[in-house]
Design a protein around this motif. Structure first.
Motif, PDB file in Angstrom:
ATOM      1  N   ALA A 152      -3.483 -15.965   9.420  1.00 23.56           N
ATOM      2  CA  ALA A 152      -4.895 -15.627   9.243  1.00 23.56           C
ATOM      3  C   ALA A 152      -5.773 -16.827   9.568  1.00 23.56           C
ATOM      4  O   ALA A 152      -6.834 -16.693  10.188  1.00 23.56           O
ATOM      5  CB  ALA A 152      -5.147 -15.163   7.811  1.00 23.56           C
ATOM      6  N   SER A 153      -5.336 -18.007   9.165  1.00 26.02           N
ATOM      7  CA  SER A 153      -6.095 -19.224   9.430  1.00 26.02           C
ATOM      8  C   SER A 153      -6.188 -19.493  10.932  1.00 26.02           C
ATOM      9  O   SER A 153      -7.269 -19.780  11.455  1.00 26.02           O
ATOM     10  CB  SER A 153      -5.437 -20.415   8.721  1.00 26.02           C
ATOM     11  OG  SER A 153      -6.171 -21.601   8.954  1.00 26.02           O
ATOM     12  N   PHE A 154      -5.068 -19.395  11.632  1.00 27.05           N
ATOM     13  CA  PHE A 154      -5.067 -19.604  13.086  1.00 27.05           C
ATOM     14  C   PHE A 154      -5.953 -18.571  13.776  1.00 27.05           C
ATOM     15  O   PHE A 154      -6.735 -18.907  14.664  1.00 27.05           O
ATOM     16  CB  PHE A 154      -3.640 -19.517  13.637  1.00 27.05           C
ATOM     17  CG  PHE A 154      -2.903 -20.825  13.592  1.00 27.05           C
ATOM     18  CD1 PHE A 154      -2.897 -21.672  14.689  1.00 27.05           C
ATOM     19  CD2 PHE A 154      -2.230 -21.213  12.445  1.00 27.05           C
ATOM     20  CE1 PHE A 154      -2.228 -22.880  14.650  1.00 27.05           C
ATOM     21  CE2 PHE A 154      -1.554 -22.429  12.396  1.00 27.05           C
ATOM     22  CZ  PHE A 154      -1.550 -23.266  13.502  1.00 27.05           C
ATOM     23  N   THR A 155      -5.843 -17.317  13.346  1.00 28.89           N
ATOM     24  CA  THR A 155      -6.639 -16.237  13.946  1.00 28.89           C
ATOM     25  C   THR A 155      -8.122 -16.489  13.761  1.00 28.89           C
ATOM     26  O   THR A 155      -8.921 -16.353  14.700  1.00 28.89           O
ATOM     27  CB  THR A 155      -6.271 -14.878  13.313  1.00 28.89           C
ATOM     28  OG1 THR A 155      -4.878 -14.619  13.524  1.00 28.89           O
ATOM     29  CG2 THR A 155      -7.087 -13.746  13.929  1.00 28.89           C
ATOM     30  N   PHE A 156      -8.509 -16.870  12.554  1.00 29.84           N
ATOM     31  CA  PHE A 156      -9.930 -17.064  12.260  1.00 29.84           C
ATOM     32  C   PHE A 156     -10.525 -18.235  13.040  1.00 29.84           C
ATOM     33  O   PHE A 156     -11.572 -18.100  13.690  1.00 29.84           O
ATOM     34  CB  PHE A 156     -10.144 -17.286  10.767  1.00 29.84           C
ATOM     35  CG  PHE A 156     -11.562 -17.646  10.426  1.00 29.84           C
ATOM     36  CD1 PHE A 156     -12.541 -16.665  10.357  1.00 29.84           C
ATOM     37  CD2 PHE A 156     -11.923 -18.964  10.216  1.00 29.84           C
ATOM     38  CE1 PHE A 156     -13.862 -16.996  10.076  1.00 29.84           C
ATOM     39  CE2 PHE A 156     -13.244 -19.307   9.938  1.00 29.84           C
ATOM     40  CZ  PHE A 156     -14.213 -18.311   9.865  1.00 29.84           C
ATOM     41  N   PHE A 157      -9.893 -19.394  12.962  1.00 32.45           N
ATOM     42  CA  PHE A 157     -10.488 -20.577  13.576  1.00 32.45           C
ATOM     43  C   PHE A 157     -10.598 -20.465  15.096  1.00 32.45           C
ATOM     44  O   PHE A 157     -11.614 -20.852  15.674  1.00 32.45           O
ATOM     45  CB  PHE A 157      -9.712 -21.834  13.180  1.00 32.45           C
ATOM     46  CG  PHE A 157     -10.020 -22.301  11.792  1.00 32.45           C
ATOM     47  CD1 PHE A 157     -11.309 -22.687  11.447  1.00 32.45           C
ATOM     48  CD2 PHE A 157      -9.032 -22.344  10.819  1.00 32.45           C
ATOM     49  CE1 PHE A 157     -11.613 -23.102  10.160  1.00 32.45           C
ATOM     50  CE2 PHE A 157      -9.315 -22.766   9.533  1.00 32.45           C
ATOM     51  CZ  PHE A 157     -10.614 -23.148   9.206  1.00 32.45           C
ATOM     52  N   PHE A 158      -9.579 -19.908  15.741  1.00 24.76           N
ATOM     53  CA  PHE A 158      -9.658 -19.775  17.192  1.00 24.76           C
ATOM     54  C   PHE A 158     -10.661 -18.688  17.595  1.00 24.76           C
ATOM     55  O   PHE A 158     -11.337 -18.812  18.616  1.00 24.76           O
ATOM     56  CB  PHE A 158      -8.274 -19.510  17.783  1.00 24.76           C
ATOM     57  CG  PHE A 158      -7.469 -20.763  17.966  1.00 24.76           C
ATOM     58  CD1 PHE A 158      -7.610 -21.535  19.115  1.00 24.76           C
ATOM     59  CD2 PHE A 158      -6.587 -21.199  16.983  1.00 24.76           C
ATOM     60  CE1 PHE A 158      -6.896 -22.710  19.284  1.00 24.76           C
ATOM     61  CE2 PHE A 158      -5.867 -22.369  17.137  1.00 24.76           C
ATOM     62  CZ  PHE A 158      -6.019 -23.131  18.288  1.00 24.76           C
ATOM     63  N   GLY A 161     -14.124 -20.450  17.034  1.00 23.42           N
ATOM     64  CA  GLY A 161     -14.387 -21.487  18.021  1.00 23.42           C
ATOM     65  C   GLY A 161     -14.684 -20.940  19.406  1.00 23.42           C
ATOM     66  O   GLY A 161     -15.663 -21.338  20.054  1.00 23.42           O
ATOM     67  N   TYR A 162     -13.863 -20.007  19.856  1.00 24.65           N
ATOM     68  CA  TYR A 162     -14.039 -19.479  21.211  1.00 24.65           C
ATOM     69  C   TYR A 162     -15.031 -18.315  21.257  1.00 24.65           C
ATOM     70  O   TYR A 162     -15.603 -18.026  22.301  1.00 24.65           O
ATOM     71  CB  TYR A 162     -12.691 -19.069  21.797  1.00 24.65           C
ATOM     72  CG  TYR A 162     -11.886 -20.272  22.228  1.00 24.65           C
ATOM     73  CD1 TYR A 162     -12.130 -20.911  23.434  1.00 24.65           C
ATOM     74  CD2 TYR A 162     -10.894 -20.803  21.397  1.00 24.65           C
ATOM     75  CE1 TYR A 162     -11.411 -22.032  23.819  1.00 24.65           C
ATOM     76  CE2 TYR A 162     -10.160 -21.917  21.765  1.00 24.65           C
ATOM     77  CZ  TYR A 162     -10.429 -22.531  22.979  1.00 24.65           C
ATOM     78  OH  TYR A 162      -9.717 -23.648  23.349  1.00 24.65           O
ATOM     79  N   GLY A 163     -15.242 -17.650  20.123  1.00 23.50           N
ATOM     80  CA  GLY A 163     -16.223 -16.569  20.085  1.00 23.50           C
ATOM     81  C   GLY A 163     -17.649 -17.094  20.043  1.00 23.50           C
ATOM     82  O   GLY A 163     -18.585 -16.399  20.435  1.00 23.50           O
TER      83      GLY A 163
END
Length: 200
Positions: A152-158, A161-163
């Motif tokens: 969930a952490s990886f999904t959220f931060f990327f 950042g890219y959104g």
């Protein structure tokens, strides 16, 4: 699968709250400066803390009585300063998103994230090590719970950042940048007030 989903959605719900770390990632995404490095650093930091919590360090606050108090007041002081910095930027105004010009070095960006917004943020420890760690103890399959929380952490931060670059046309306007800085400042002060009043 139930443990995995529980870990995923618990972690996601905690991270979704706007905070200093998220604001920093959003800003870097808007500026398109070292987005991958910043997102990776934040996600890996969360992963390490979640792993520590799930592995049994969630009882740290109980074992060391002064830990939570120290984190609360230290974090509040930092957040007040960080909020003032953004409030000053909003007051000055006149800045707009520039996609060209000198960029920060990767080292300075990562150090700023490391020293201030991640490892000195009390909410990071309370949410990952203490809260996620203690809740994971309720699940027989703690490994799946932890993997779900980390993912969930990886999904959220990327995604953040890219959104953020989708909003870059809006942030070419000085007024939009002022509003963002003002909102970040108010958010930081609200979090600091919650910490000082004993909230979480």
């Amino acid at each position: 699968m139930p443990a995995f989903l529980s870990g995923f959605f618990l972690s996601l719900s905690l991270i979704l709250a706007i905070g200093a770390q998220n604001a920093f990632v959003l800003r870097q995404g808007l500026m398109r400066q070292h987005v991958f490095a910043v997102c990776l650093f934040c996600a890996v930091s969360d992963a390490l803390l979640i792993t520590a919590g799930v592995a049994g360090f969630g009882a740290l606050a109980t074992a060391v009585p002064w830990f939570e108090t120290a984190m609360r007041y230290g974090g509040a002081a930092f957040l007040i300063w960080y909020g003032w910095k953004n409030a000053y930027s909003a007051w000055q105004g006149g800045a707009a998103l520039q996609t060209e010009g000198p960029a920060q070095t990767r080292l300075s960006v990562i150090l700023a994230t490391l020293a201030a917004l991640t490892w000195l943020n009390p909410h990071v420890y309370l949410d990952t090590v203490v809260l996620i760690g203690s809740i994971s103890a309720q699940y027989p399959d703690r490994l799946s719970f932890g993997i779900g929380a980390v993912l969930a952490s990886f999904t959220f931060f990327f995604s953040l950042g890219y959104g953020a670059r989708l909003l870059s046309p809006v942030f070419r306007l000085p007024r939009a940048w002022q509003v963002l800085d003002a909102l970040i400042a108010l958010t930081m002060w609200a979090i600091a007030a919650g910490l000082l009043l004993g909230g979480h």
